[in-house]
Each structure stands twice: as structure tokens, then as C-alpha cells.
Design a protein around this motif. Structure first.
Motif, PDB file in Angstrom:
ATOM      1  N   MET A   1       0.817  -1.208   0.000  1.00 50.52           N
ATOM      2  CA  MET A   1       0.000   0.000   0.000  1.00 50.52           C
ATOM      3  C   MET A   1       0.855   1.264   0.000  1.00 50.52           C
ATOM      4  O   MET A   1       1.762   1.402   0.808  1.00 50.52           O
ATOM      5  CB  MET A   1      -0.893  -0.006   1.247  1.00 50.52           C
ATOM      6  N   VAL A   2       0.559   2.165  -0.937  1.00 46.55           N
ATOM      7  CA  VAL A   2       1.150   3.500  -0.963  1.00 46.55           C
ATOM      8  C   VAL A   2      -0.008   4.479  -1.058  1.00 46.55           C
ATOM      9  O   VAL A   2      -0.842   4.382  -1.957  1.00 46.55           O
ATOM     10  CB  VAL A   2       2.107   3.679  -2.168  1.00 46.55           C
ATOM     11  N   VAL A   3      -0.080   5.416  -0.109  1.00 48.63           N
ATOM     12  CA  VAL A   3      -1.171   6.390  -0.051  1.00 48.63           C
ATOM     13  C   VAL A   3      -0.623   7.781  -0.365  1.00 48.63           C
ATOM     14  O   VAL A   3       0.423   8.181   0.157  1.00 48.63           O
ATOM     15  CB  VAL A   3      -1.844   6.387   1.340  1.00 48.63           C
ATOM     16  N   PHE A   4      -1.339   8.513  -1.210  1.00 48.06           N
ATOM     17  CA  PHE A   4      -1.003   9.882  -1.581  1.00 48.06           C
ATOM     18  C   PHE A   4      -2.174  10.768  -1.165  1.00 48.06           C
ATOM     19  O   PHE A   4      -3.329  10.396  -1.379  1.00 48.06           O
ATOM     20  CB  PHE A   4      -0.832  10.015  -3.092  1.00 48.06           C
ATOM     21  N   VAL A   5      -1.888  11.939  -0.594  1.00 52.13           N
ATOM     22  CA  VAL A   5      -2.935  12.863  -0.163  1.00 52.13           C
ATOM     23  C   VAL A   5      -2.572  14.269  -0.618  1.00 52.13           C
ATOM     24  O   VAL A   5      -1.411  14.684  -0.489  1.00 52.13           O
ATOM     25  CB  VAL A   5      -3.115  12.830   1.374  1.00 52.13           C
ATOM     26  N   THR A   6      -3.548  15.015  -1.137  1.00 47.17           N
ATOM     27  CA  THR A   6      -3.291  16.403  -1.530  1.00 47.17           C
ATOM     28  C   THR A   6      -3.021  17.253  -0.293  1.00 47.17           C
ATOM     29  O   THR A   6      -3.413  16.890   0.827  1.00 47.17           O
ATOM     30  CB  THR A   6      -4.488  16.989  -2.304  1.00 47.17           C
ATOM     31  N   GLU A   7      -2.364  18.380  -0.506  1.00 45.87           N
ATOM     32  CA  GLU A   7      -2.025  19.260   0.616  1.00 45.87           C
ATOM     33  C   GLU A   7      -3.256  19.722   1.386  1.00 45.87           C
ATOM     34  O   GLU A   7      -3.216  19.854   2.603  1.00 45.87           O
ATOM     35  CB  GLU A   7      -1.231  20.462   0.114  1.00 45.87           C
ATOM     36  N   ASP A   8      -4.357  19.960   0.677  1.00 45.72           N
ATOM     37  CA  ASP A   8      -5.563  20.441   1.364  1.00 45.72           C
ATOM     38  C   ASP A   8      -6.393  19.308   1.962  1.00 45.72           C
ATOM     39  O   ASP A   8      -7.396  19.551   2.634  1.00 45.72           O
ATOM     40  CB  ASP A   8      -6.421  21.306   0.442  1.00 45.72           C
ATOM     41  N   GLY A   9      -5.995  18.051   1.725  1.00 46.31           N
ATOM     42  CA  GLY A   9      -6.663  16.908   2.339  1.00 46.31           C
ATOM     43  C   GLY A   9      -8.011  16.541   1.747  1.00 46.31           C
ATOM     44  O   GLY A   9      -8.733  15.729   2.311  1.00 46.31           O
ATOM     45  N   THR A  10      -8.375  17.109   0.596  1.00 47.35           N
ATOM     46  CA  THR A  10      -9.689  16.816   0.013  1.00 47.35           C
ATOM     47  C   THR A  10      -9.652  15.668  -0.993  1.00 47.35           C
ATOM     48  O   THR A  10     -10.701  15.167  -1.393  1.00 47.35           O
ATOM     49  CB  THR A  10     -10.282  18.056  -0.677  1.00 47.35           C
ATOM     50  N   ARG A  11      -8.454  15.263  -1.408  1.00 50.92           N
ATOM     51  CA  ARG A  11      -8.314  14.169  -2.371  1.00 50.92           C
ATOM     52  C   ARG A  11      -7.205  13.245  -1.896  1.00 50.92           C
ATOM     53  O   ARG A  11      -6.216  13.679  -1.292  1.00 50.92           O
ATOM     54  CB  ARG A  11      -7.945  14.687  -3.764  1.00 50.92           C
ATOM     55  N   ALA A  12      -7.363  11.969  -2.223  1.00 46.73           N
ATOM     56  CA  ALA A  12      -6.333  10.987  -1.890  1.00 46.73           C
ATOM     57  C   ALA A  12      -6.357   9.894  -2.938  1.00 46.73           C
ATOM     58  O   ALA A  12      -7.345   9.713  -3.664  1.00 46.73           O
ATOM     59  CB  ALA A  12      -6.589  10.397  -0.501  1.00 46.73           C
ATOM     60  N   ALA A  13      -5.259   9.176  -3.016  1.00 45.38           N
ATOM     61  CA  ALA A  13      -5.150   8.038  -3.925  1.00 45.38           C
ATOM     62  C   ALA A  13      -4.314   6.972  -3.229  1.00 45.38           C
ATOM     63  O   ALA A  13      -3.510   7.275  -2.348  1.00 45.38           O
ATOM     64  CB  ALA A  13      -4.491   8.457  -5.233  1.00 45.38           C
ATOM     65  N   ALA A  14      -4.519   5.743  -3.638  1.00 41.56           N
ATOM     66  CA  ALA A  14      -3.736   4.638  -3.093  1.00 41.56           C
ATOM     67  C   ALA A  14      -3.450   3.646  -4.202  1.00 41.56           C
ATOM     68  O   ALA A  14      -4.310   3.362  -5.040  1.00 41.56           O
ATOM     69  CB  ALA A  14      -4.490   3.952  -1.960  1.00 41.56           C
ATOM     70  N   GLU A  15      -2.229   3.140  -4.190  1.00 45.79           N
ATOM     71  CA  GLU A  15      -1.826   2.077  -5.102  1.00 45.79           C
ATOM     72  C   GLU A  15      -1.496   0.867  -4.249  1.00 45.79           C
ATOM     73  O   GLU A  15      -0.896   1.004  -3.181  1.00 45.79           O
ATOM     74  CB  GLU A  15      -0.591   2.532  -5.888  1.00 45.79           C
ATOM     75  N   PHE A  16      -1.907  -0.320  -4.712  1.00 42.02           N
ATOM     76  CA  PHE A  16      -1.728  -1.527  -3.910  1.00 42.02           C
ATOM     77  C   PHE A  16      -1.821  -2.760  -4.782  1.00 42.02           C
ATOM     78  O   PHE A  16      -2.167  -2.674  -5.966  1.00 42.02           O
ATOM     79  CB  PHE A  16      -2.772  -1.592  -2.792  1.00 42.02           C
ATOM     80  N   THR A  17      -1.531  -3.893  -4.182  1.00 42.09           N
ATOM     81  CA  THR A  17      -1.670  -5.185  -4.858  1.00 42.09           C
ATOM     82  C   THR A  17      -2.718  -5.992  -4.109  1.00 42.09           C
ATOM     83  O   THR A  17      -2.622  -6.159  -2.883  1.00 42.09           O
ATOM     84  CB  THR A  17      -0.325  -5.944  -4.865  1.00 42.09           C
ATOM     85  N   VAL A  18      -3.712  -6.483  -4.840  1.00 37.06           N
ATOM     86  CA  VAL A  18      -4.776  -7.302  -4.262  1.00 37.06           C
ATOM     87  C   VAL A  18      -4.337  -8.764  -4.301  1.00 37.06           C
ATOM     88  O   VAL A  18      -3.981  -9.280  -5.360  1.00 37.06           O
ATOM     89  CB  VAL A  18      -6.093  -7.150  -5.059  1.00 37.06           C
ATOM     90  N   HIS A  19      -4.365  -9.405  -3.147  1.00 29.89           N
ATOM     91  CA  HIS A  19      -4.141 -10.849  -3.053  1.00 29.89           C
ATOM     92  C   HIS A  19      -5.489 -11.437  -2.663  1.00 29.89           C
ATOM     93  O   HIS A  19      -6.005 -11.133  -1.586  1.00 29.89           O
ATOM     94  CB  HIS A  19      -3.086 -11.175  -1.993  1.00 29.89           C
ATOM     95  N   GLY A  20      -6.082 -12.216  -3.571  1.00 24.47           N
ATOM     96  CA  GLY A  20      -7.444 -12.646  -3.321  1.00 24.47           C
ATOM     97  C   GLY A  20      -7.709 -14.095  -3.637  1.00 24.47           C
ATOM     98  O   GLY A  20      -6.888 -14.807  -4.220  1.00 24.47           O
ATOM     99  N   GLU A  21      -8.920 -14.482  -3.220  1.00 18.63           N
ATOM    100  CA  GLU A  21      -9.451 -15.815  -3.500  1.00 18.63           C
ATOM    101  C   GLU A  21     -10.906 -15.646  -3.919  1.00 18.63           C
ATOM    102  O   GLU A  21     -11.675 -14.949  -3.249  1.00 18.63           O
ATOM    103  CB  GLU A  21      -9.342 -16.686  -2.253  1.00 18.63           C
ATOM    104  N   TYR A  22     -11.258 -16.265  -5.035  1.00 18.49           N
ATOM    105  CA  TYR A  22     -12.605 -16.164  -5.616  1.00 18.49           C
ATOM    106  C   TYR A  22     -13.451 -17.286  -5.024  1.00 18.49           C
ATOM    107  O   TYR A  22     -13.270 -18.454  -5.345  1.00 18.49           O
ATOM    108  CB  TYR A  22     -12.468 -16.284  -7.132  1.00 18.49           C
TER     109      TYR A  22
END
Length: 132
Positions: A63-84
């Protein structure tokens, strides 16, 4: 504070704590799922979380989280490890297939709540993995 909200949201996701996830979103949250319809409101988001909990078991890593200076927007990049776990209508049949999938989410925040969640991943990659 915005970074903490996003981190709490993803920690709750990873621990299967839907109640905490729901507490972090606004009453009228807009939820955009990859290649799906927008769902509006905490109730619709709760229905989605319930469905996901039955059909999939997922944990997010790297997980890597990015947040704008004013805190109104954010984004995250990650890898999903899952089971169907259970077949989703219109998708391949489920029989416990495991998958690893890069993904990202974008957020809007207001008044200490998440007001928009948009998630992207490569659906064709996922289909290939669970169909192999």
C-alpha cells in the motif's frame, strides 16, 4: 487527518471490518467500481461490501497512499491478493481460485468522511487468472 482516514479504511478492509469502513464514509458516498455502475449512499456501499465478503476474500499489500495538501483528495496504489469464493453473475465460475492483481483507488474527502471512492484494476487480467 485525511491520510489517517484512508489508512483506517484500508486497515478495516484488510481485517474484514465493514462496520469501520461504513463509519468512515459519508451518508451520500459515491462508489465507482471498476467497469461497473456508480452506487450512491452508505446503504448501497454496505450492500456491495456484503456481496464482496461472500464472493471474495481479499487482502491488500504494498500500500502506498497519496494525499493532496488540502486533504480533500487521496489516492492509493496496492496489490490485491485474493481468493474467488462464490461465482459472481456474468463472471467465470468460482472454485477458490487465487489471484494477485495490481489496483488503485481514488478518494474525495469532506468533513472527516470519505465522499467518493473510485477503484480501478485490470478486469481482463483478473478473468485470465481465475480462468486458468
Amino acid at each position: 487527518m485525511s491520510r489517517e482516514i484512508i489508512e483506517r479504511y484500508f486497515n478495516a478492509f484488510n481485517s474484514g471490518d465493514t462496520d469501520t469502513m461504513l463509519a468512515l464514509v459519508s451518508d451520500n458516498v459515491q462508489h465507482f467500481v471498476n467497469q461497473g455502475d456508480m452506487r450512491e449512499g452508505r446503504g448501497k456501499f454496505a450492500e456491495f461490501c456484503g456481496h464482496m465478503g461472500v464472493s471474495y476474500r481479499e487482502e491488500l499489500h504494498d500500500m502506498v497512499v497519496f494525499v493532496t495538501e488540502d486533504g480533500t483528495r487521496a489516492a492509493a496504489e496496492f496489490t490485491v491478493h485474493g481468493e474467488y469464493l462464490q461465482t459472481d453473475p456474468g463472471l467465470p465460475e468460482a472454485n477458490g481460485q487465487k489471484y494477485v492483481l495490481p489496483a488503485g483507488s481514488f478518494f474525495s474527502l469532506e468533513g472527516g468522511k470519505i465522499t467518493r471512492i473510485t477503484t480501478y484494476y485490470n478486469l481482463q487480467d483478473w478473468i485470465s487468472q481465475v480462468s486458468a
